[in-house]
Write a protein that holds these residues in place. Structure first.
Motif, PDB file in Angstrom:
ATOM      1  N   TRP A   1       0.864  -1.179   0.000  1.00 46.24           N
ATOM      2  CA  TRP A   1       0.000   0.000   0.000  1.00 46.24           C
ATOM      3  C   TRP A   1       0.902   1.230   0.000  1.00 46.24           C
ATOM      4  O   TRP A   1       1.882   1.295   0.749  1.00 46.24           O
ATOM      5  N   PHE A   2       0.540   2.190  -0.838  1.00 50.44           N
ATOM      6  CA  PHE A   2       1.211   3.488  -0.895  1.00 50.44           C
ATOM      7  C   PHE A   2       0.169   4.562  -0.597  1.00 50.44           C
ATOM      8  O   PHE A   2      -1.035   4.337  -0.740  1.00 50.44           O
ATOM      9  N   LEU A   3       0.654   5.725  -0.222  1.00 44.41           N
ATOM     10  CA  LEU A   3      -0.224   6.882  -0.114  1.00 44.41           C
ATOM     11  C   LEU A   3       0.397   8.065  -0.856  1.00 44.41           C
ATOM     12  O   LEU A   3       1.620   8.131  -1.032  1.00 44.41           O
ATOM     13  N   GLN A   4      -0.478   8.942  -1.282  1.00 46.25           N
ATOM     14  CA  GLN A   4      -0.023  10.186  -1.910  1.00 46.25           C
ATOM     15  C   GLN A   4      -0.864  11.320  -1.379  1.00 46.25           C
ATOM     16  O   GLN A   4      -2.073  11.398  -1.668  1.00 46.25           O
ATOM     17  N   ALA A   5      -0.234  12.190  -0.591  1.00 53.18           N
ATOM     18  CA  ALA A   5      -0.906  13.364  -0.055  1.00 53.18           C
ATOM     19  C   ALA A   5      -0.829  14.487  -1.097  1.00 53.18           C
ATOM     20  O   ALA A   5       0.053  14.482  -1.953  1.00 53.18           O
ATOM     21  N   PRO A   6      -1.733  15.443  -1.004  1.00 54.81           N
ATOM     22  CA  PRO A   6      -1.747  16.539  -1.990  1.00 54.81           C
ATOM     23  C   PRO A   6      -0.400  17.247  -2.069  1.00 54.81           C
ATOM     24  O   PRO A   6       0.156  17.650  -1.048  1.00 54.81           O
ATOM     25  N   GLY A   7       0.123  17.365  -3.279  1.00 54.25           N
ATOM     26  CA  GLY A   7       1.373  18.069  -3.492  1.00 54.25           C
ATOM     27  C   GLY A   7       2.615  17.318  -3.089  1.00 54.25           C
ATOM     28  O   GLY A   7       3.713  17.897  -3.104  1.00 54.25           O
ATOM     29  N   LYS A   8       2.462  16.045  -2.734  1.00 54.95           N
ATOM     30  CA  LYS A   8       3.617  15.271  -2.283  1.00 54.95           C
ATOM     31  C   LYS A   8       3.810  14.023  -3.134  1.00 54.95           C
ATOM     32  O   LYS A   8       2.904  13.623  -3.873  1.00 54.95           O
ATOM     33  N   GLU A   9       4.973  13.414  -3.001  1.00 58.00           N
ATOM     34  CA  GLU A   9       5.255  12.193  -3.741  1.00 58.00           C
ATOM     35  C   GLU A   9       4.533  11.001  -3.121  1.00 58.00           C
ATOM     36  O   GLU A   9       4.182  11.004  -1.947  1.00 58.00           O
ATOM     37  N   ARG A  10       4.344   9.995  -3.951  1.00 62.59           N
ATOM     38  CA  ARG A  10       3.749   8.749  -3.477  1.00 62.59           C
ATOM     39  C   ARG A  10       4.789   8.003  -2.635  1.00 62.59           C
ATOM     40  O   ARG A  10       5.939   7.850  -3.046  1.00 62.59           O
ATOM     41  N   THR A  11       4.385   7.563  -1.451  1.00 64.46           N
ATOM     42  CA  THR A  11       5.300   6.870  -0.544  1.00 64.46           C
ATOM     43  C   THR A  11       4.685   5.572  -0.048  1.00 64.46           C
ATOM     44  O   THR A  11       3.454   5.453   0.070  1.00 64.46           O
ATOM     45  N   MET A  12       5.543   4.614   0.265  1.00 67.09           N
ATOM     46  CA  MET A  12       5.050   3.321   0.717  1.00 67.09           C
ATOM     47  C   MET A  12       4.593   3.388   2.164  1.00 67.09           C
ATOM     48  O   MET A  12       5.266   3.972   3.013  1.00 67.09           O
ATOM     49  N   VAL A  13       3.462   2.776   2.418  1.00 68.77           N
ATOM     50  CA  VAL A  13       2.888   2.720   3.763  1.00 68.77           C
ATOM     51  C   VAL A  13       3.197   1.377   4.414  1.00 68.77           C
ATOM     52  O   VAL A  13       3.615   1.317   5.572  1.00 68.77           O
TER      53      VAL A  13
ATOM     54  N   ALA B   1      -4.912  11.291   2.476  1.00 70.20           N
ATOM     55  CA  ALA B   1      -4.201  11.021   1.226  1.00 70.20           C
ATOM     56  C   ALA B   1      -5.056  10.108   0.362  1.00 70.20           C
ATOM     57  O   ALA B   1      -6.071   9.577   0.813  1.00 70.20           O
ATOM     58  N   VAL B   2      -4.611   9.929  -0.861  1.00 72.01           N
ATOM     59  CA  VAL B   2      -5.141   8.861  -1.698  1.00 72.01           C
ATOM     60  C   VAL B   2      -4.254   7.633  -1.458  1.00 72.01           C
ATOM     61  O   VAL B   2      -3.027   7.741  -1.511  1.00 72.01           O
ATOM     62  N   TYR B   3      -4.882   6.508  -1.204  1.00 76.70           N
ATOM     63  CA  TYR B   3      -4.170   5.267  -0.909  1.00 76.70           C
ATOM     64  C   TYR B   3      -4.260   4.343  -2.119  1.00 76.70           C
ATOM     65  O   TYR B   3      -5.348   4.136  -2.671  1.00 76.70           O
TER      66      TYR B   3
END
Length: 116
Positions: free
Chosen positions: A36-48, A92-94
């Motif tokens: 699972w990754f998340l991407q918050a507004p204006g930020k890079e996608r990161t692994m959760v 974020a979007v997950y």
């Protein structure tokens, strides 16, 4: 073809819980690590979080350790992310992710908003 379909996002108050699901198809699900990754507004996608093919080894980002739990059901080609004690910064979007035949695959994402 590879398909990953996330569900379970929504609006939740701080301290609340959500359970995300990802339905997978088109590849040998039981053979692959899922993430699972998340991407918050204006930020890079990161692994959760990640879970190995057998489901008995997991990894978490420091920011979610002790609050989130990743799991999978290899009989149903499903991967889950149980999110507890949610914080506004979890908004974020997950995305569900797998790496198959040297290619990254992502679902369409599910929005999680933590706000009072």
């Amino acid at each position: 073809q590879v398909q990953l379909v996330e569900s379970g996002g929504g609006l939740v108050q701080p301290g609340g819980s959500l359970r995300l699901s990802c339905a997978a198809s088109g590849f040998p699900f039981g053979d692959l690590t899922m993430r699972w990754f998340l991407q918050a507004p204006g930020k890079e996608r990161t692994m959760v979080a990640s879970v190995n093919s057998a489901g008995d080894s997991t990894l978490y980002a420091e920011s979610v350790k002790g609050r989130f739990t990743i799991s999978r059901d290899n009989t149903k080609n499903l991967v889950f992310l149980q999110m507890n004690s949610l914080k506004p910064e979890d908004t974020a979007v997950y995305y569900c992710h797998c790496l198959y035949n040297w290619k990254n695959y992502w679902g369409q994402g599910t929005q999680v908003t933590v706000s009072s």
